[in-house]
Design a protein around this motif. Structure first.
Motif, PDB file in Angstrom:
ATOM      1  N   THR A  64       0.549  -1.567  -0.303  1.00 49.14           N
ATOM      2  CA  THR A  64      -0.456   0.011   0.432  1.00 49.14           C
ATOM      3  C   THR A  64       1.038   1.145   0.563  1.00 49.14           C
ATOM      4  O   THR A  64       0.584   2.240  -0.644  1.00 49.14           O
ATOM      5  N   ALA A  65       2.053   1.401   0.757  1.00 45.60           N
ATOM      6  CA  ALA A  65       2.969   2.762   0.803  1.00 45.60           C
ATOM      7  C   ALA A  65       3.465   2.615  -0.748  1.00 45.60           C
ATOM      8  O   ALA A  65       3.507   3.350  -1.115  1.00 45.60           O
ATOM      9  N   ALA A  66       3.802   1.694  -1.228  1.00 47.08           N
ATOM     10  CA  ALA A  66       3.872   1.504  -2.836  1.00 47.08           C
ATOM     11  C   ALA A  66       3.438   2.506  -3.377  1.00 47.08           C
ATOM     12  O   ALA A  66       3.785   3.075  -3.933  1.00 47.08           O
ATOM     13  N   THR A  67       2.427   1.788  -3.490  1.00 49.80           N
ATOM     14  CA  THR A  67       1.527   2.407  -4.188  1.00 49.80           C
ATOM     15  C   THR A  67       1.418   3.721  -3.963  1.00 49.80           C
ATOM     16  O   THR A  67       0.562   4.699  -5.145  1.00 49.80           O
ATOM     17  N   ALA A  68       0.741   3.997  -3.079  1.00 48.02           N
ATOM     18  CA  ALA A  68       0.439   5.181  -2.287  1.00 48.02           C
ATOM     19  C   ALA A  68       1.663   6.438  -3.011  1.00 48.02           C
ATOM     20  O   ALA A  68       1.686   7.439  -3.272  1.00 48.02           O
ATOM     21  N   ILE A  69       2.867   6.073  -2.730  1.00 47.77           N
ATOM     22  CA  ILE A  69       3.848   6.874  -3.325  1.00 47.77           C
ATOM     23  C   ILE A  69       3.851   7.322  -4.430  1.00 47.77           C
ATOM     24  O   ILE A  69       3.397   8.526  -5.182  1.00 47.77           O
ATOM     25  N   ALA A  70       3.546   6.113  -5.843  1.00 45.99           N
ATOM     26  CA  ALA A  70       3.170   6.449  -7.020  1.00 45.99           C
ATOM     27  C   ALA A  70       2.380   7.271  -7.264  1.00 45.99           C
ATOM     28  O   ALA A  70       2.030   8.024  -7.983  1.00 45.99           O
ATOM     29  N   ARG A  71       0.692   6.933  -6.700  1.00 41.22           N
ATOM     30  CA  ARG A  71      -0.046   8.227  -6.702  1.00 41.22           C
ATOM     31  C   ARG A  71      -0.030   9.781  -6.605  1.00 41.22           C
ATOM     32  O   ARG A  71      -0.182  10.432  -7.388  1.00 41.22           O
ATOM     33  N   GLU A  72       0.853   9.768  -5.190  1.00 39.20           N
ATOM     34  CA  GLU A  72       1.056  10.842  -4.942  1.00 39.20           C
ATOM     35  C   GLU A  72       2.364  11.886  -5.696  1.00 39.20           C
ATOM     36  O   GLU A  72       2.220  13.293  -6.287  1.00 39.20           O
ATOM     37  N   ILE A  73       2.999  10.999  -7.025  1.00 35.79           N
ATOM     38  CA  ILE A  73       3.857  11.683  -7.489  1.00 35.79           C
ATOM     39  C   ILE A  73       3.515  11.676  -8.961  1.00 35.79           C
ATOM     40  O   ILE A  73       3.719  12.739  -9.241  1.00 35.79           O
ATOM     41  N   TYR A  74       2.693  10.978  -9.359  1.00 34.58           N
ATOM     42  CA  TYR A  74       1.947  10.932  -9.984  1.00 34.58           C
ATOM     43  C   TYR A  74       1.049  11.286 -10.867  1.00 34.58           C
ATOM     44  O   TYR A  74       0.666  12.254 -11.895  1.00 34.58           O
ATOM     45  N   GLY A  75      -0.283  11.028  -9.844  1.00 37.22           N
ATOM     46  CA  GLY A  75      -1.376  11.240  -9.732  1.00 37.22           C
ATOM     47  C   GLY A  75      -1.826  11.014 -10.471  1.00 37.22           C
ATOM     48  O   GLY A  75      -1.767   9.663 -10.882  1.00 37.22           O
ATOM     49  N   GLU A  76      -3.836  10.317  -9.790  1.00 34.53           N
ATOM     50  CA  GLU A  76      -4.091   9.273  -9.975  1.00 34.53           C
ATOM     51  C   GLU A  76      -3.665   8.674 -11.204  1.00 34.53           C
ATOM     52  O   GLU A  76      -4.263   7.299 -11.898  1.00 34.53           O
ATOM     53  N   ASP A  77      -4.650   9.396 -12.492  1.00 35.13           N
ATOM     54  CA  ASP A  77      -4.292   9.440 -13.882  1.00 35.13           C
ATOM     55  C   ASP A  77      -2.934   8.333 -14.717  1.00 35.13           C
ATOM     56  O   ASP A  77      -3.371   7.987 -15.693  1.00 35.13           O
ATOM     57  N   ASN A  78      -2.154   9.090 -14.253  1.00 31.52           N
ATOM     58  CA  ASN A  78      -1.196   8.919 -14.672  1.00 31.52           C
ATOM     59  C   ASN A  78       0.446   7.303 -13.978  1.00 31.52           C
ATOM     60  O   ASN A  78       0.840   7.020 -14.394  1.00 31.52           O
ATOM     61  N   TRP A  79      -0.116   7.384 -12.839  1.00 34.09           N
ATOM     62  CA  TRP A  79       0.954   6.463 -11.971  1.00 34.09           C
ATOM     63  C   TRP A  79       1.070   5.072 -12.198  1.00 34.09           C
ATOM     64  O   TRP A  79       2.487   4.318 -11.958  1.00 34.09           O
ATOM     65  N   ARG A  80      -0.095   5.165 -13.003  1.00 34.81           N
ATOM     66  CA  ARG A  80      -0.298   2.959 -13.187  1.00 34.81           C
ATOM     67  C   ARG A  80       0.899   3.113 -14.471  1.00 34.81           C
ATOM     68  O   ARG A  80       1.702   2.202 -14.704  1.00 34.81           O
ATOM     69  N   GLY A  81       1.024   3.805 -15.398  1.00 35.90           N
ATOM     70  CA  GLY A  81       2.027   3.930 -16.752  1.00 35.90           C
ATOM     71  C   GLY A  81       3.462   4.245 -15.861  1.00 35.90           C
ATOM     72  O   GLY A  81       4.623   3.706 -16.493  1.00 35.90           O
ATOM     73  N   ASN A  82       3.613   4.675 -14.906  1.00 36.49           N
ATOM     74  CA  ASN A  82       4.733   4.638 -13.790  1.00 36.49           C
ATOM     75  C   ASN A  82       5.131   4.003 -12.930  1.00 36.49           C
ATOM     76  O   ASN A  82       6.519   4.340 -12.111  1.00 36.49           O
ATOM     77  N   PHE A  83       4.325   2.859 -12.948  1.00 36.20           N
ATOM     78  CA  PHE A  83       4.443   1.616 -11.248  1.00 36.20           C
ATOM     79  C   PHE A  83       5.093   0.834 -12.323  1.00 36.20           C
ATOM     80  O   PHE A  83       3.988   0.424 -12.822  1.00 36.20           O
ATOM     81  N   LEU A  84       5.885  -0.079 -11.961  1.00 36.36           N
ATOM     82  CA  LEU A  84       6.152  -1.035 -11.917  1.00 36.36           C
ATOM     83  C   LEU A  84       5.985  -2.700 -11.325  1.00 36.36           C
ATOM     84  O   LEU A  84       7.253  -2.221 -10.794  1.00 36.36           O
ATOM     85  N   GLU A  85       4.880  -3.011 -10.746  1.00 35.59           N
ATOM     86  CA  GLU A  85       5.227  -4.658 -10.091  1.00 35.59           C
ATOM     87  C   GLU A  85       5.195  -5.593 -10.479  1.00 35.59           C
ATOM     88  O   GLU A  85       4.796  -6.336 -11.137  1.00 35.59           O
ATOM     89  N   LEU A  86       6.290  -5.789  -9.161  1.00 39.57           N
ATOM     90  CA  LEU A  86       6.939  -7.776 -10.081  1.00 39.57           C
ATOM     91  C   LEU A  86       7.467  -8.209  -8.958  1.00 39.57           C
ATOM     92  O   LEU A  86       7.468  -8.272  -7.885  1.00 39.57           O
ATOM     93  N   ASN A  87       6.629  -9.666  -9.267  1.00 42.21           N
ATOM     94  CA  ASN A  87       7.028 -10.164  -7.821  1.00 42.21           C
ATOM     95  C   ASN A  87       8.310 -11.414  -8.139  1.00 42.21           C
ATOM     96  O   ASN A  87       8.742 -11.697  -9.260  1.00 42.21           O
TER      97      ASN A  87
END
Length: 222
Positions: A64-87
């Motif tokens: 949750t902290a990782a995705t919240a960081i991305a949301r706050e940096i890039y904004g709700e509309d753009n964070w997914r395109g700038n965030f890669l989640e891998l196992n």
């Protein structure tokens, strides 16, 4: 254990997963980790986000902290395109993980960085971690890495030294119980004090477990 391993059976029917439906969207909304939240917000405010290492048990807010960081940096509309989640424990091996990171990092534009979130990083062997360290160094100019693990002691020193390390604690009974009541109210579920206490006790500081158990109980009518 990854989050995918702990999804409630109700998801098979197409119902929305409550741990996602009620996942905090901002750092301010994260329960029980106020000191960590304050430091992360300081990094963002100063536009100086380093590589990060989140350690701690399951269900305490690392993803949750990782995705919240991305949301706050890039904004709700753009964070997914700038965030890669891998196992990081991908059975196909660290080479596949590295190839995906390379492709993602190389598609970065201008001087902005993108974020790679690696879950279960402590499942990697020392050799695989050494390979990951080289990848982190190669793309440090335009990529920030957030590593998540249960035990930071299983992460090699050369990676730890390149990260700001945050140790997430199990959540308090008050934090877990408060969230259980909040979700129950939102879902129009009647819960007794004894029922909440039982969920909190079984969760043992793991918010994800408490929410999944609440959804399972609501689905089965227990």
């Amino acid at each position: 254990m990854s989050e995918a391993d702990e999804q409630p059976a109700a998801t098979a029917t197409g119902r929305e997963i409550w741990i996602e439906k009620y996942r905090p969207q901002t750092l301010d909304d994260i329960h029980g980790q106020s000191e960590i939240v304050e430091r992360l917000q300081s990094y963002i405010a100063q536009d100086d986000v380093p590589h990060l290492l989140f350690s701690g048990p399951a269900g305490v807010g690392k993803t949750t902290a990782a995705t919240a960081i991305a949301r706050e940096i890039y904004g709700e509309d753009n964070w997914r395109g700038n965030f890669l989640e891998l196992n990081a424990s991908d059975q196909r091996g660290i080479d596949v993980v590295r190839d995906r990171i390379k492709g993602f990092a190389r598609s970065s534009f201008g001087g902005d960085f993108r974020i790679v979130f690696l879950d279960e990083s402590d499942s990697l062997t020392d050799d695989a971690q050494a390979a990951l360290r080289r990848t982190m160094e190669q793309f440090s100019d335009n990529t920030r890495f957030i590593l998540s693990c249960n035990y930071s002691s299983k992460i090699i020193d050369p990676i730890q030294s390149r990260c700001a390390v945050f140790r997430f604690s199990p959540l308090s009974d008050e934090a877990v119980g408060g969230m259980v009541r909040e979700i129950a109210s939102a879902e129009s579920i009647e819960v007794t004090d004894a029922g909440v206490d039982a969920l909190v006790y079984a969760a043992d500081g793991d918010m994800r477990r408490a929410i999944n158990s609440l959804q399972a109980a609501a689905t089965t009518g227990a």
